[in-house]
Design an enzyme around this catalytic site. Structure first.
Site, PDB file in Angstrom:
ATOM      1  N   HIS A 234      37.037  42.035  47.584  1.00 44.77           N
ATOM      2  CA  HIS A 234      37.156  43.157  46.633  1.00 44.77           C
ATOM      3  C   HIS A 234      35.809  43.867  46.476  1.00 44.77           C
ATOM      4  O   HIS A 234      35.719  45.099  46.524  1.00 44.77           O
ATOM      5  CB  HIS A 234      37.547  42.643  45.232  1.00 44.77           C
ATOM      6  CG  HIS A 234      38.980  42.229  45.081  1.00 44.77           C
ATOM      7  ND1 HIS A 234      40.035  43.027  45.440  1.00 44.77           N
ATOM      8  CD2 HIS A 234      39.530  41.104  44.559  1.00 44.77           C
ATOM      9  CE1 HIS A 234      41.170  42.399  45.152  1.00 44.77           C
ATOM     10  NE2 HIS A 234      40.892  41.229  44.618  1.00 44.77           N
TER      11      HIS A 234
ATOM     12  N   HIS B 206      37.957  35.736  48.404  1.00 47.80           N
ATOM     13  CA  HIS B 206      38.890  36.762  47.908  1.00 47.80           C
ATOM     14  C   HIS B 206      38.140  37.809  47.062  1.00 47.80           C
ATOM     15  O   HIS B 206      38.261  39.017  47.297  1.00 47.80           O
ATOM     16  CB  HIS B 206      39.964  36.043  47.079  1.00 47.80           C
ATOM     17  CG  HIS B 206      40.929  36.947  46.370  1.00 47.80           C
ATOM     18  ND1 HIS B 206      42.270  36.962  46.670  1.00 47.80           N
ATOM     19  CD2 HIS B 206      40.763  37.839  45.366  1.00 47.80           C
ATOM     20  CE1 HIS B 206      42.873  37.839  45.885  1.00 47.80           C
ATOM     21  NE2 HIS B 206      41.984  38.380  45.074  1.00 47.80           N
ATOM     22  N   GLU B 207      37.338  37.321  46.113  1.00 47.28           N
ATOM     23  CA  GLU B 207      36.612  38.243  45.228  1.00 47.28           C
ATOM     24  C   GLU B 207      35.547  39.028  45.991  1.00 47.28           C
ATOM     25  O   GLU B 207      35.312  40.204  45.722  1.00 47.28           O
ATOM     26  CB  GLU B 207      35.968  37.476  44.063  1.00 47.28           C
ATOM     27  CG  GLU B 207      36.962  36.793  43.125  1.00 47.28           C
ATOM     28  CD  GLU B 207      37.958  37.750  42.485  1.00 47.28           C
ATOM     29  OE1 GLU B 207      37.621  38.935  42.303  1.00 47.28           O
ATOM     30  OE2 GLU B 207      39.081  37.321  42.182  1.00 47.28           O
TER      31      GLU B 207
END
Ligand SMILES: [Zn+2]
Length: 239
Positions: free
Chosen positions: A68, A64-65
């Site tokens: 980003h 997820h990170e």
């Protein structure tokens, strides 16, 4: 934006720092899901599979990170790196060249990545149960199934429209675009973040009082609330 000091590893050129407190998350997840495995497997096997779910959840947060970080870099932004710790993950991004559009894209890609991971886990779980069968199929199916549901939970929580969550950043981009005033957007999403943080603290304290067995999860919720409050308050003060 300076890069992280002493990264644990580097993924796709992004420095990643894994904090030892992640072991707490793995433990908390394992304790939460172990009953599901204990119904079918011996105690040691059930414990091992529960820990595996915890490790997979932490890995999912990393994906997820990373989404980003890569989207920000793709849009010409600078990245400090990714920190993963007991209360979640933070991607350190520089502010250069931020526009409502790029903010929206960088914020939305995280939940999107988690949704892809959740779907892949669901598909993997169904396939394992069907094709492997027996204890192996049940173990793989349950591990992937639980990881998928936890990722869906992550998406739902992250999309709450409150700073500093992704939903808060998405709302920030929308308010910024609509009003032309990033300060107004920050104050609005910061206040919503403070309200959410207060709810988490109250929920944590209330569940500790009503159901002392929920101890660790209750403390985690309260501490998460305090950390979110500080981040949301900083956001609300931004101009
Ligand atoms: Zn995110």
């Amino acid at each position: 934006m300076p890069a992280l000091r002493t990264p644990t590893l580097t993924l796709a050129g992004v420095p990643v720092r894994l904090h030892a407190s992640l072991l707490l998350v793995v433990g908390l997840v394992a304790v939460t899901v172990v009953d599901r495995f204990a119904l079918r497997f011996a105690a040691a096997m059930a414990a091992g599979l529960s820990v595996l779910v915890g490790v997979l959840l932490v890995s999912s947060v990393l994906v997820h990170e990373l989404a980003h970080a890569l989207e920000a870099r793709h849009r010409g932004g600078t990245i400090g790196g990714i920190r993963l710790f007991a209360l979640g993950g933070v991607t350190e991004l520089g502010d250069h060249g931020r526009t409502p559009r790029s903010e929206l894209a960088v914020a939305a890609v995280g939940p999107w990545a988690s949704l892809v991971v959740a779907s892949a886990c669901g598909l993997g779980a169904a396939t394992a149960e069907q094709w492997l069968g027996g204890d192996v199929g049940a173990a793989v199916g349950l591990v992937l199934g639980l990881t998928g549901w936890l990722n869906l939970g992550l998406v739902a929580f992250n999309l709450l429209p409150a700073a500093p969550l992704d939903g808060g950043r998405i709302l920030h981009a929308v308010l910024w675009r609509a009003s032309g005033d990033p300060g107004f957007a920050s104050r609005s999403t910061g206040r919503l973040g403070q309200a959410l943080a207060a709810v988490l603290v109250v929920l944590g304290v209330a569940s500790a009082v009503v159901r002392p067995a929920s101890g660790l999860a209750a403390v985690w919720s309260a501490v998460l609330g305090v950390v979110l409050w500080r981040a949301a308050a900083a956001e609300a003060r931004r101009t």
